[in-house]
Design an enzyme around this catalytic site. Structure first.
Site, PDB file in Angstrom:
ATOM      1  N   GLY A 251       0.829  -1.202   0.000  1.00  0.00           N
ATOM      2  CA  GLY A 251       0.000   0.000   0.000  1.00  0.00           C
ATOM      3  C   GLY A 251       0.858   1.244   0.000  1.00  0.00           C
ATOM      4  O   GLY A 251       2.089   1.168  -0.017  1.00  0.00           O
ATOM      5  N   LYS A 252       0.165   2.378   0.046  1.00  0.00           N
ATOM      6  CA  LYS A 252       0.872   3.670  -0.065  1.00  0.00           C
ATOM      7  C   LYS A 252       1.957   3.825   1.004  1.00  0.00           C
ATOM      8  O   LYS A 252       2.985   4.434   0.761  1.00  0.00           O
ATOM      9  CB  LYS A 252      -0.136   4.812   0.068  1.00  0.00           C
ATOM     10  N   ARG A 253       1.698   3.274   2.203  1.00  0.00           N
ATOM     11  CA  ARG A 253       2.678   3.464   3.275  1.00  0.00           C
ATOM     12  C   ARG A 253       4.031   2.860   2.933  1.00  0.00           C
ATOM     13  O   ARG A 253       5.038   3.154   3.556  1.00  0.00           O
ATOM     14  CB  ARG A 253       2.157   2.870   4.586  1.00  0.00           C
ATOM     15  N   GLY A 255       5.625   3.468   0.321  1.00  0.00           N
ATOM     16  CA  GLY A 255       6.408   4.401  -0.491  1.00  0.00           C
ATOM     17  C   GLY A 255       6.185   4.181  -1.971  1.00  0.00           C
ATOM     18  O   GLY A 255       5.051   3.999  -2.408  1.00  0.00           O
TER      19      GLY A 255
END
Ligand code: GLU
Length: 316
Positions: A251-253, A255
């Site tokens: 996911g976005k976390r 990076g």
């Protein structure tokens, strides 16, 4: 003749998980000397991001995952964009309604939630539908339609469906017990993924569906739809997910997980293919390789069923 496909939803840039699924689907098609189709699944208007389709196609082309039919180049089963295929979904729906295999439902999501006593089915689908509107008469449907737009659901009878996934092996699912009568067209008129994907894969004569194993739980519903529509289903291969270095869903976390972000960081397409191929156990980590070099030794049946993690230096 093998016909495979990749069916991205244009809700953002192609991320490494999607690219890895595309690579598997592409390799399977090329290893069988078959055709590879790209179909854009843009039915959910509000979630569609303008420009995302063009960016996804550009990233696929940059990776070297060429397609024979698709929204940009046409083909015998055009159009290849679901937003342009609604008449086909409506025709399938009308048939199911005429044959009383589907029915109109006036329940809101909250009402289903309240009425449902069964434990939740697959997370994305909410609570099991308890059958509230199954037995409404024609006149009741007509009366209620005057004040509220109905959704349409497939009538699902009690049954355990046994089927075999080419990667994940033997499956046994009871749609009746987990999801119940499921939605084919929402009250706002948007056709459900389940209906559209079946109509399209059948019409486009797709023989082998290779996709992420987040959709393993949807397959039984799709098999019921193939049967209800009198169509024969393709073979299914669900590829295990790729996880972030910490073992959680990508996911976005994590990076820079977009193909484009890696490309902008200066990685070559061969390097990105190498990263994806390493997560599939096809090459050793650190290899740079064009996708066509992976074709001769590729076999879907040999893919690991276990999810794999990306190396920490890939996402930073
Ligand atoms: N459009 C779906 C997605 O992007 C994939 C559907 C499929 O492969 O059946 O998740």
């Amino acid at each position: 003749m093998y016909r495979g496909r990749f069916a991205p939803s244009p809700t953002g840039d192609l991320h490494l998980g999607g690219a890895r699924t595309a690579l598997c689907a592409w390799l399977a098609a090329r290893a069988s000397g078959g055709a590879f189709v790209v179909r854009v699944e843009d039915l959910d208007g509000p979630r569609t991001v303008p420009g995302a389709e063009a960016r996804i196609l550009e990233d696929l082309a940059w990776l070297g995952l060429t397609w024979d039919e698709g929204p940009d180049r046409g083909g015998p089963f055009a159009p290849y964009r679901q937003s342009e295929r609604r008449a086909r979904y409506q025709a399938a729906l009308d048939r199911l309604l005429d044959e009383r295999r589907a029915f109109f439902c006036f329940c809101s999501r909250a009402e289903v939630q309240r009425a449902s006593q069964a434990p939740h089915g697959p997370a994305d689908d909410g609570p099991r539908y308890p059958g509230t509107c199954r037995a409404l008469s024609r006149s009741e449907v007509a009366a209620r339609t005057a004040t509220r737009a109905p959704s349409v659901r497939l009538r699902v009878e009690p049954e355990t469906l046994a089927w075999t996934d080419g990667v994940c092996g033997a499956q046994a699912d009871s749609v009746h017990d987990t999801v119940g009568d499921f939605v084919l067209r929402r009250a706002d008129g948007i056709f459900a993924y389940q209906l559209a994907v079946v109509v399209d894969d059948a019409e486009m004569e797709i023989t082998d569906v290779v996709r992420g194993d987040d959709l393993l739980g949807s397959t039984a519903r799709q098999l019921l739809l193939y049967r209800a529509l009198g169509l024969s289903p393709p073979r299914f291969f669900h590829v295990p997910l790729v996880l972030g270095p910490d073992g959680t869903r990508l996911g976005k976390r994590h990076g820079a997980i977009g193909v484009r972000a890696l490309r902008e960081r200066g990685l070559s397409s061969e390097r990105v293919i190498g990263i994806l191929a390493a997560t599939l156990g096809l090459v050793a980590p650190g290899v740079e390789i064009p996708p066509r070099a992976l074709v001769p030794s590729f076999a879907l049946a040999r893919l690991s069923r276990e999810p794999t993690r990306l190396a920490p230096d890939v996402v930073q």
